[in-house]
Enzyme design. Sequence first.
Site, PDB file in Angstrom:
ATOM      1  N   TRP A 233       0.830  -1.210   0.000  1.00  0.00           N
ATOM      2  CA  TRP A 233       0.000   0.000   0.000  1.00  0.00           C
ATOM      3  C   TRP A 233       0.862   1.258   0.000  1.00  0.00           C
ATOM      4  CZ3 TRP A 233      -3.928  -1.851  -1.914  1.00  0.00           C
ATOM      5  CH2 TRP A 233      -4.565  -2.994  -1.437  1.00  0.00           C
ATOM      6  N   ASP A 234       2.015   1.201   0.645  1.00  0.00           N
ATOM      7  CA  ASP A 234       2.952   2.331   0.583  1.00  0.00           C
ATOM      8  C   ASP A 234       3.388   2.587  -0.851  1.00  0.00           C
ATOM      9  OD1 ASP A 234       3.229   3.349   3.169  1.00  0.00           O
ATOM     10  OD2 ASP A 234       4.670   1.819   3.749  1.00  0.00           O
ATOM     11  N   LEU A 235       3.717   1.517  -1.565  1.00  0.00           N
ATOM     12  CA  LEU A 235       4.198   1.666  -2.930  1.00  0.00           C
ATOM     13  C   LEU A 235       3.092   2.184  -3.846  1.00  0.00           C
ATOM     14  CD1 LEU A 235       6.335  -1.587  -3.173  1.00  0.00           C
ATOM     15  CD2 LEU A 235       7.154   0.741  -2.813  1.00  0.00           C
TER      16      LEU A 235
END
Length: 399
Positions: free
Chosen positions: A161-163
Amino acid sequence: MSAQRPLAGLGVVECASFVAGPTGGMTLAQLGADVIRVDPVGGGSDHLRWPLAPDGESYYWASLNKGKSSVAVDLRSDEGRELVVGLVAAIGVLVDNVVGRRWMAHPVLAERRPDLVHVRVQGYPDGRPAVDYTVNAEVGIPQITGSEDGGAPVNHVLPAWDLVTGLSVSTAVLAGLHHRFRTGEGSFVEIALSDVALAGVANLGWLSEAVDRGRERPRHGNHVYGSFGVDFACSDGERVMVVALTPGQWSALMAVTGTAEVFTALESALAADLTQEAERYRLRETIAAVLRPWFAARDVKQVRDELEAARVLWGRYQGMPDVVTAHRTGAHPVLADVPMPHGELLITARSPLRWAGEHGEAGTPSALGADTERILADVLGLTGAEIGGLRDRKVISGV
């Protein structure tokens, strides 16, 4: 202008730590933008985050911040804050994950630069903190991951989700710039990590499925949900993942394994149509049992050669050292070796976008604060004496 650098001439100020914001800035930098990363003097909380090189430098920090200029400023001092606000006003594009600092509130910044394109990464929409691993737990993915036997939730190690949020940041910057080009207006775009995760599972249809089921989807280990795909062991102990999403892929798998007659008989006996993806999923265990001996009789090289010739969809399970070995032979052009500031070699990546078939440069990481004096002189027009005074007062640092 090089095709790999379509954003040449675009300036961006980045005041962000950890993964999402820096990924957005890195994406823009690899497309040619001049990204100025602002850090606290001495480095932020992610400056020495693992994994580390033998000399203590962070592979993580260096890789996510390659291709950017680095400015180190005392963000607790009024002078330092004014420098940052001045950079933002001069450049006109800001990516940050700063929540709760009044001096960086969008209305304050927009007063200095009305057409500012400002993209802010948040944990939750209300400003509360969150990280990938906490929001991933909340959207339910660990509950449907892992062994069929169940048990405790299974976290993943990839901060997906960060990416995805980082790529959304770069998209938001470009959308804001297009809006400014059309209207002359600035933009303030907020992206919450939790919203990205919720959007991801909702857009895959998983929440609607939960409503229909009235309960959690069962775990299926390494089986692909809703289709046929699972891992097989080869005679030499290597494992491969084989997937048949389409009727063509299913036909190729039957042909290479010589199992077409077996599956025709199985279809007749069970009144099934294995050309249908849902049927292959329903009978996944039976299909795997039929195919397993074919893989067990061959080593991974023979499996590779035969599956490749038959155009079967498959992949070999590898460790990261295997990926490094392949990289050393030139097998992965997207990867690059670049030096870190202290000389350690960093395996990092070029932009995965290929322009006219070619990857651009990966970019090299700057040491913390390495570009402070140059940026202050070039962007803000500070004199050598003014910069020297800031350095003496420890408002800035550099190398």
